[in-house]
Design a protein around this motif. Structure first.
Motif, PDB file in Angstrom:
ATOM      1  N   THR A   1      18.979  34.554  16.883  1.00  0.00           N
ATOM      2  CA  THR A   1      17.739  35.179  16.413  1.00  0.00           C
ATOM      3  C   THR A   1      16.590  34.175  16.380  1.00  0.00           C
ATOM      4  OG1 THR A   1      18.983  36.756  15.061  1.00  0.00           O
ATOM      5  CG2 THR A   1      16.673  36.410  14.492  1.00  0.00           C
ATOM      6  N   LEU A   2      16.847  32.970  15.849  1.00  0.00           N
ATOM      7  CA  LEU A   2      15.800  31.956  15.771  1.00  0.00           C
ATOM      8  C   LEU A   2      15.295  31.597  17.164  1.00  0.00           C
ATOM      9  CD1 LEU A   2      17.135  29.524  13.012  1.00  0.00           C
ATOM     10  CD2 LEU A   2      15.653  31.520  12.771  1.00  0.00           C
ATOM     11  N   ARG A   3      16.188  31.510  18.128  1.00  0.00           N
ATOM     12  CA  ARG A   3      15.778  31.144  19.484  1.00  0.00           C
ATOM     13  C   ARG A   3      15.005  32.260  20.169  1.00  0.00           C
ATOM     14  NH1 ARG A   3      20.858  27.324  21.480  1.00  0.00           N
ATOM     15  NH2 ARG A   3      20.402  25.674  19.966  1.00  0.00           N
ATOM     16  N   MET A   4      15.272  33.497  19.790  1.00  0.00           N
ATOM     17  CA  MET A   4      14.426  34.579  20.302  1.00  0.00           C
ATOM     18  C   MET A   4      13.029  34.486  19.694  1.00  0.00           C
ATOM     19  SD  MET A   4      16.772  37.991  20.839  1.00  0.00           S
ATOM     20  CE  MET A   4      17.764  37.908  19.339  1.00  0.00           C
ATOM     21  N   LEU A   5      12.936  34.128  18.415  1.00  0.00           N
ATOM     22  CA  LEU A   5      11.628  33.938  17.791  1.00  0.00           C
ATOM     23  C   LEU A   5      10.824  32.859  18.511  1.00  0.00           C
ATOM     24  CD1 LEU A   5      12.488  33.981  13.967  1.00  0.00           C
ATOM     25  CD2 LEU A   5      11.146  35.687  15.201  1.00  0.00           C
ATOM     26  N   LEU A   6      11.520  31.820  18.979  1.00  0.00           N
ATOM     27  CA  LEU A   6      10.862  30.676  19.615  1.00  0.00           C
ATOM     28  C   LEU A   6      10.743  30.815  21.135  1.00  0.00           C
ATOM     29  CD1 LEU A   6      12.641  27.937  17.504  1.00  0.00           C
ATOM     30  CD2 LEU A   6      10.222  28.575  17.361  1.00  0.00           C
ATOM     31  N   GLY A   7      11.093  31.961  21.662  1.00  0.00           N
ATOM     32  CA  GLY A   7      10.942  32.192  23.090  1.00  0.00           C
ATOM     33  C   GLY A   7      11.943  31.466  23.951  1.00  0.00           C
ATOM     34  N   LEU A   8      13.012  30.964  23.353  1.00  0.00           N
ATOM     35  CA  LEU A   8      14.036  30.265  24.117  1.00  0.00           C
ATOM     36  C   LEU A   8      15.031  31.229  24.752  1.00  0.00           C
ATOM     37  CD1 LEU A   8      14.691  27.354  21.613  1.00  0.00           C
ATOM     38  CD2 LEU A   8      13.330  27.282  23.703  1.00  0.00           C
ATOM     39  N   ILE A   9      15.073  32.454  24.264  1.00  0.00           N
ATOM     40  CA  ILE A   9      15.891  33.519  24.838  1.00  0.00           C
ATOM     41  C   ILE A   9      15.025  34.773  24.905  1.00  0.00           C
ATOM     42  CG2 ILE A   9      18.052  34.809  24.716  1.00  0.00           C
ATOM     43  CD1 ILE A   9      18.992  32.993  22.572  1.00  0.00           C
ATOM     44  N   HIS A  10      15.187  35.541  25.943  1.00  0.00           N
ATOM     45  CA  HIS A  10      14.491  36.824  26.036  1.00  0.00           C
ATOM     46  C   HIS A  10      15.336  37.890  25.358  1.00  0.00           C
ATOM     47  CE1 HIS A  10      11.407  35.246  28.654  1.00  0.00           C
ATOM     48  NE2 HIS A  10      12.329  34.763  29.459  1.00  0.00           N
ATOM     49  N   PRO A  11      14.764  38.649  24.423  1.00  0.00           N
ATOM     50  CA  PRO A  11      15.525  39.721  23.783  1.00  0.00           C
ATOM     51  C   PRO A  11      15.949  40.779  24.802  1.00  0.00           C
ATOM     52  CG  PRO A  11      13.470  39.278  22.596  1.00  0.00           C
ATOM     53  CD  PRO A  11      13.384  38.553  23.890  1.00  0.00           C
ATOM     54  N   THR A  12      17.089  41.376  24.566  1.00  0.00           N
ATOM     55  CA  THR A  12      17.502  42.522  25.367  1.00  0.00           C
ATOM     56  C   THR A  12      16.636  43.721  25.013  1.00  0.00           C
ATOM     57  OG1 THR A  12      19.771  41.686  25.401  1.00  0.00           O
ATOM     58  CG2 THR A  12      19.458  44.011  25.956  1.00  0.00           C
ATOM     59  N   ALA A  13      16.282  43.826  23.738  1.00  0.00           N
ATOM     60  CA  ALA A  13      15.400  44.893  23.270  1.00  0.00           C
ATOM     61  C   ALA A  13      14.711  44.417  22.003  1.00  0.00           C
ATOM     62  CB  ALA A  13      16.196  46.176  22.994  1.00  0.00           C
ATOM     63  N   GLY A  14      13.646  45.108  21.623  1.00  0.00           N
ATOM     64  CA  GLY A  14      12.919  44.751  20.421  1.00  0.00           C
ATOM     65  C   GLY A  14      11.907  43.638  20.663  1.00  0.00           C
ATOM     66  N   SER A  15      11.328  43.161  19.574  1.00  0.00           N
ATOM     67  CA  SER A  15      10.281  42.146  19.690  1.00  0.00           C
ATOM     68  C   SER A  15      10.375  41.135  18.574  1.00  0.00           C
ATOM     69  CB  SER A  15       8.896  42.801  19.664  1.00  0.00           C
ATOM     70  OG  SER A  15       8.676  43.448  18.409  1.00  0.00           O
ATOM     71  N   ALA A  16       9.859  39.928  18.842  1.00  0.00           N
ATOM     72  CA  ALA A  16       9.787  38.846  17.860  1.00  0.00           C
ATOM     73  C   ALA A  16       8.420  38.209  17.993  1.00  0.00           C
ATOM     74  CB  ALA A  16      10.881  37.819  18.107  1.00  0.00           C
ATOM     75  N   THR A  17       7.644  38.218  16.921  1.00  0.00           N
ATOM     76  CA  THR A  17       6.280  37.694  16.982  1.00  0.00           C
ATOM     77  C   THR A  17       6.008  36.728  15.844  1.00  0.00           C
ATOM     78  OG1 THR A  17       5.406  39.564  15.694  1.00  0.00           O
ATOM     79  CG2 THR A  17       5.394  39.774  18.099  1.00  0.00           C
ATOM     80  N   ILE A  18       5.082  35.815  16.104  1.00  0.00           N
ATOM     81  CA  ILE A  18       4.592  34.863  15.118  1.00  0.00           C
ATOM     82  C   ILE A  18       3.071  34.960  15.124  1.00  0.00           C
ATOM     83  CG2 ILE A  18       4.433  32.439  14.457  1.00  0.00           C
ATOM     84  CD1 ILE A  18       7.116  32.023  15.922  1.00  0.00           C
ATOM     85  N   ASP A  19       2.505  35.286  13.994  1.00  0.00           N
ATOM     86  CA  ASP A  19       1.061  35.524  13.902  1.00  0.00           C
ATOM     87  C   ASP A  19       0.638  36.642  14.857  1.00  0.00           C
ATOM     88  OD1 ASP A  19      -1.346  35.008  12.649  1.00  0.00           O
ATOM     89  OD2 ASP A  19      -1.983  33.504  14.118  1.00  0.00           O
ATOM     90  N   GLY A  20       1.520  37.628  15.006  1.00  0.00           N
ATOM     91  CA  GLY A  20       1.207  38.796  15.823  1.00  0.00           C
ATOM     92  C   GLY A  20       1.385  38.607  17.317  1.00  0.00           C
ATOM     93  N   GLN A  21       1.863  37.426  17.742  1.00  0.00           N
ATOM     94  CA  GLN A  21       2.021  37.158  19.171  1.00  0.00           C
ATOM     95  C   GLN A  21       3.419  36.629  19.467  1.00  0.00           C
ATOM     96  OE1 GLN A  21      -1.537  35.234  21.164  1.00  0.00           O
ATOM     97  NE2 GLN A  21      -1.969  34.675  19.049  1.00  0.00           N
ATOM     98  N   LYS A  22       3.877  36.877  20.690  1.00  0.00           N
ATOM     99  CA  LYS A  22       5.102  36.236  21.131  1.00  0.00           C
ATOM    100  C   LYS A  22       4.854  34.733  21.257  1.00  0.00           C
ATOM    101  CE  LYS A  22       6.794  40.231  23.728  1.00  0.00           C
ATOM    102  NZ  LYS A  22       7.190  40.741  25.071  1.00  0.00           N
ATOM    103  N   TYR A  23       5.898  33.945  21.099  1.00  0.00           N
ATOM    104  CA  TYR A  23       5.732  32.494  21.114  1.00  0.00           C
ATOM    105  C   TYR A  23       5.014  32.016  22.373  1.00  0.00           C
ATOM    106  CZ  TYR A  23       6.665  27.528  21.106  1.00  0.00           C
ATOM    107  OH  TYR A  23       6.501  26.165  21.143  1.00  0.00           O
ATOM    108  N   HIS A  24       5.389  32.521  23.533  1.00  0.00           N
ATOM    109  CA  HIS A  24       4.806  32.032  24.782  1.00  0.00           C
ATOM    110  C   HIS A  24       3.346  32.442  24.962  1.00  0.00           C
ATOM    111  CE1 HIS A  24       8.437  30.223  26.214  1.00  0.00           C
ATOM    112  NE2 HIS A  24       9.122  31.354  26.176  1.00  0.00           N
TER     113      HIS A  24
END
Length: 339
Positions: A56-79
């Protein structure tokens, strides 16, 4: 820098996961997980080994692409962050150092990649308590020293968000106490802090909120105070039933507990003592009732720990200790789901 700019730079950023899912073939490491981490608070991300925390943490940091759903920091994806090093700092592994490079040189390389001065390196060596080891090769560091070096690396860009994976591993009791105080200091500055652990007892003295997962799914989330339950008092006396009746007259509820004890729904020990005195009952014991949070944790996660076993392991990857702007070309391999 203007006052407005200073306020913005010290304000934390909200972390949000929505229906976050990651599968590796037939194995579902994270399953429709949703939670938020608020600025100025320390959130414990808890679960047994193999629960899906690191994935989960690595999906938050953009190190893995989620199969589904979203992970954002300050409203944006890490990348999509313009200056990620100033937004997010992370320490996911305590082994991601060149063994022949000194701790100071390791930080200098990361600082140079982010356009930061060497003075920031020296400042963080002091702040994390490892200036004496700065010229020592990182390969000779103890696990506790590596944890401190990883934390220094994560803080190089003075980020608004700090994501730490098992940061207390390898620390002695003094180091754990220092870490708790240090994280509290950072949260008081307004930073958003997400700390993973597999033991609730390790973080219960520090965190404000908890997210507990098992088998990649949410089992409980909320403020730590909610997990502790309503404050109460344990009383032992010669006649618990009579004392319970006397307390009801005083509009205080009481329930029988283990071994003849009485659990009273108040923390006002003077009130309990006065009621017992009027009822002519002796008080043998009178103490605060503290929730056994570790027992609750195991109750919530009991029987859910996944055993990947031989042949079920999934590929793993080395993650950067801290993130310079768009460092994805430095990341190789695939992420594992064994944590």
């Amino acid at each position: 820098m203007t006052t407005a700019q200073t306020t913005t730079s010290t304000r934390g950023a909200r972390i949000e996961a929505r229906d976050l899912t990651k599968t590796f073939g037939a194995f579902k490491a994270v399953d429709t997980l949703s939670f938020e981490v608020e600025p100025g608070r320390i959130t414990g991300f808890l679960g047994p080994n193999g629960a899906g925390k690191t994935t989960t943490l690595r999906m938050l940091l953009g190190l893995i692409h989620p199969t589904a759903g979203s992970a954002t920091i300050d409203g944006q994806k890490y990348h999509d962050l313009d200056h990620p090093q100033s937004i997010v700092g992370s320490a996911l592994e305590a082994t991601n150092f060149h063994p022949g490079r000194s701790g100071r040189d390791h930080l200098r390389v990361l600082a140079a990649a982010g356009g930061l001065p060497d003075s920031r390196v020296d400042e963080l060596l002091e702040l994390t308590g490892i200036p004496a080891a700065a010229r020592k090769r990182a390969g000779e560091y103890s696990m506790g020293m590596r944890q401190r070096l990883g934390l220094a690396a994560a803080l190089l860009g003075d980020p608004r968000v700090l994501i730490l994976d098992e940061p207390s591993n390898g620390l002695d009791p003094e180091g754990i106490r220092w870490l708790r105080g240090f994280l509290r200091h950072l949260s008081n500055e307004g930073k958003t802090i997400l700390v993973s652990s597999h033991l609730l007892q390790e973080v219960e003295q520090t965190v404000d909120d908890v997210v507990i997962i098992a088998n990649g799914r949410m089992v409980r989330s909320g403020a730590m105070s909610e997990l502790r339950g309503a404050p109460s008092t344990i009383v032992r006396t010669s006649d618990p039933a009579q004392l319970a009746g006397a307390l009801r007259v005083a509009d205080v509820l009481a329930q029988p507990g283990d071994d003849g004890e009485l659990i009273v729904e108040t923390t006002d020990k003077r009130l309990v003592g006065d009621v017992a005195l009027r009822a002519g009952l002796p008080i043998w014991e009178l103490r605060d009732r503290k929730a056994d949070l570790e027992a609750l944790f195991f109750e919530l996660t009991e029987g859910t720990n996944r055993n990947l076993g031989d042949g079920n392991a999934v590929p793993t990857a080395t993650a950067p200790t801290t993130h310079a702007p768009h460092e994805t070309d430095a990341i190789s391999g695939q992420e594992g789901a064994n944590e």
